[in-house]
Design an enzyme around this catalytic site. Structure first.
Site, PDB file in Angstrom:
ATOM      1  N   ARG A  58       0.801  -1.216   0.000  1.00 13.66           N
ATOM      2  CA  ARG A  58       0.000   0.000   0.000  1.00 13.66           C
ATOM      3  C   ARG A  58       0.838   1.272   0.000  1.00 13.66           C
ATOM      4  NH1 ARG A  58      -2.903  -3.743   2.084  1.00 13.66           N
ATOM      5  NH2 ARG A  58      -0.936  -4.205   3.060  1.00 13.66           N
ATOM      6  N   THR A  59       1.762   1.374   0.964  1.00 17.03           N
ATOM      7  CA  THR A  59       2.454   2.646   1.165  1.00 17.03           C
ATOM      8  C   THR A  59       3.288   3.012  -0.064  1.00 17.03           C
ATOM      9  OG1 THR A  59       2.521   2.147   3.520  1.00 17.03           O
ATOM     10  CG2 THR A  59       3.948   3.915   2.762  1.00 17.03           C
ATOM     11  N   LYS A 117      24.704  -5.743  -2.027  1.00 19.27           N
ATOM     12  CA  LYS A 117      26.146  -5.903  -2.242  1.00 19.27           C
ATOM     13  C   LYS A 117      26.943  -5.297  -1.102  1.00 19.27           C
ATOM     14  CE  LYS A 117      25.514  -5.498  -7.251  1.00 19.27           C
ATOM     15  NZ  LYS A 117      25.793  -4.652  -8.414  1.00 19.27           N
ATOM     16  N   ARG A 120      11.442   4.022   3.730  1.00 20.09           N
ATOM     17  CA  ARG A 120      11.000   3.037   4.733  1.00 20.09           C
ATOM     18  C   ARG A 120      12.210   2.205   5.134  1.00 20.09           C
ATOM     19  NH1 ARG A 120       5.796  -0.832   4.678  1.00 20.09           N
ATOM     20  NH2 ARG A 120       4.922   1.138   5.376  1.00 20.09           N
ATOM     21  N   HIS A 159       5.047   6.412  11.566  1.00 17.84           N
ATOM     22  CA  HIS A 159       4.534   6.199  10.202  1.00 17.84           C
ATOM     23  C   HIS A 159       3.538   7.339   9.954  1.00 17.84           C
ATOM     24  CE1 HIS A 159       3.307   4.378   6.586  1.00 17.84           C
ATOM     25  NE2 HIS A 159       3.007   3.161   6.984  1.00 17.84           N
TER      26      HIS A 159
END
Ligand code: NCD
Length: 311
Positions: A61-62, A89, A111, A139
């Site tokens: 969703r976000t 890496k 995020r 959030h």
């Protein structure tokens, strides 16, 4: 009329915002909602701006919502997911950010599993930074879309009663919401198994901790259910999911304890049959899809207020 300005470089959390900031974002989001109803869902507001979605944790969703929001405002949106980037890496966060900065983005949406990662990036980069979830900390865009959804359905925010039930310990959604609810005069009751309560409940003034979901639900105008975040739990915090569903899950019988016109919310992703039954999640009191719809408008507002106001 005087134009209101969002006087922050970044959006890192609800902490640090004022009630006027929250209202500005919500009101701006309302004015953007109509764009998503058009047949051509695009306005030129952020044309020529570059927005990078930097996601170090899974998201449906976000991430999609921020990308759609950017595109509906005509910005160029680039998605980087840790699973397919040079993070694999061994590149450090600081090096990734230095390299991204060299490509001159205007806004970076981050995020990350670590608390404070977006704050660290914001302190090192000229681009504006939006926190799309840092560990169990904050959030803010989810909180703002929750506020918009509550305000739409209830006509106000002040003096409402909200019950938040579930895995609060791991929930950045709950932490951002508990902060915002306190600022806005919303009365918050929370309930979780003792093993899933935040250790730092004391920093959320005015929140009432209830021993049973029944107690938390009484008289609630809004019921907010949270997912059990099994991926963040190192120890077994509850004997079994069945037992959890029986003691804490939202079903029709429990929902009847809330007010007759109570709305049901969940930030997603849902564990159907665990914290919420499908009957309730898909029932007439559920506003879960409204939350998702409002997510696009709120994120358009955030990107506009951060990136497009100067012009
Ligand atoms: C939440 C999150 O990632 O914090 N989901 C979301 O952004 N809609 C909640 C969760 O993962 O349970």
């Amino acid at each position: 009329m005087e134009k209101k300005i969002f006087a922050h470089k970044d959006l890192l959390g609800i902490e640090g915002l004022s009630v006027a900031d929250l209202e500005l974002i919500l009101d701006t989001a309302v004015s953007f909602k109509e764009i998503s109803q058009r047949s051509i869902k695009k306005v030129p507001t952020l044309r020529g701006k570059t927005i990078i979605n930097l996601f170090y944790e899974p998201s449906t969703r976000t991430r999609t919502s921020f990308e759609i929001a950017a595109k509906r405002l005509s910005a160029d949106a680039i998605n980087i997911s840790a699973a397919t980037s040079s993070v694999k890496k061994g590149e450090t966060l600081a090096d990734t950010v230095r390299n991204l900065q060299a490509m001159a983005p205007d806004i970076i949406v981050v995020r990350h599993a670590c608390v404070g990662a977006p704050h660290l990036i914001a302190s090192r980069i000229g681009a504006r930074v939006v926190n799309a979830g840092d560990g169990a900390n904050e959030h803010p865009s989810q909180c703002l879309l929750d506020l918009l959804t509550i305000r739409e359905h209830k006509g106000r925010l002040a003096d409402l009663r909200v019950a938040i039930i579930g895995d609060l310990a791991h929930s950045r959604v709950a932490r951002s919401n508990m902060r915002a609810f306190a600022m806005l005069g919303i009365r918050t009751r929370v309930c979780a198994p003792p093993t899933m309560l935040p250790r730092e409940m004391g920093v959320f003034p005015g929140v009432e901790v209830c021993r049973t979901p029944e107690e938390a639900l009484r008289e609630a105008d809004v019921v907010m259910m949270l997912r059990i975040q099994l991926e963040r739990q190192d120890d077994v915090l509850f004997p079994s999911l069945n037992e959890y569903a029986r003691r804490y899950g939202l079903n029709r019988q429990r929902l009847a304890l809330a007010r007759d016109d109570a709305i049901v919310m969940h930030p997603g992703p849902m564990n159907r049959g665990v914290e919420i039954t499908s009957e309730v999640a898909d029932g007439s009191r559920s506003v879960i899809m409204d939350q998702v719809e409002n997510g696009v408008a709120v994120r358009m507002a955030i990107l506009y207020l951060l990136g497009g106001q100067a012009e």
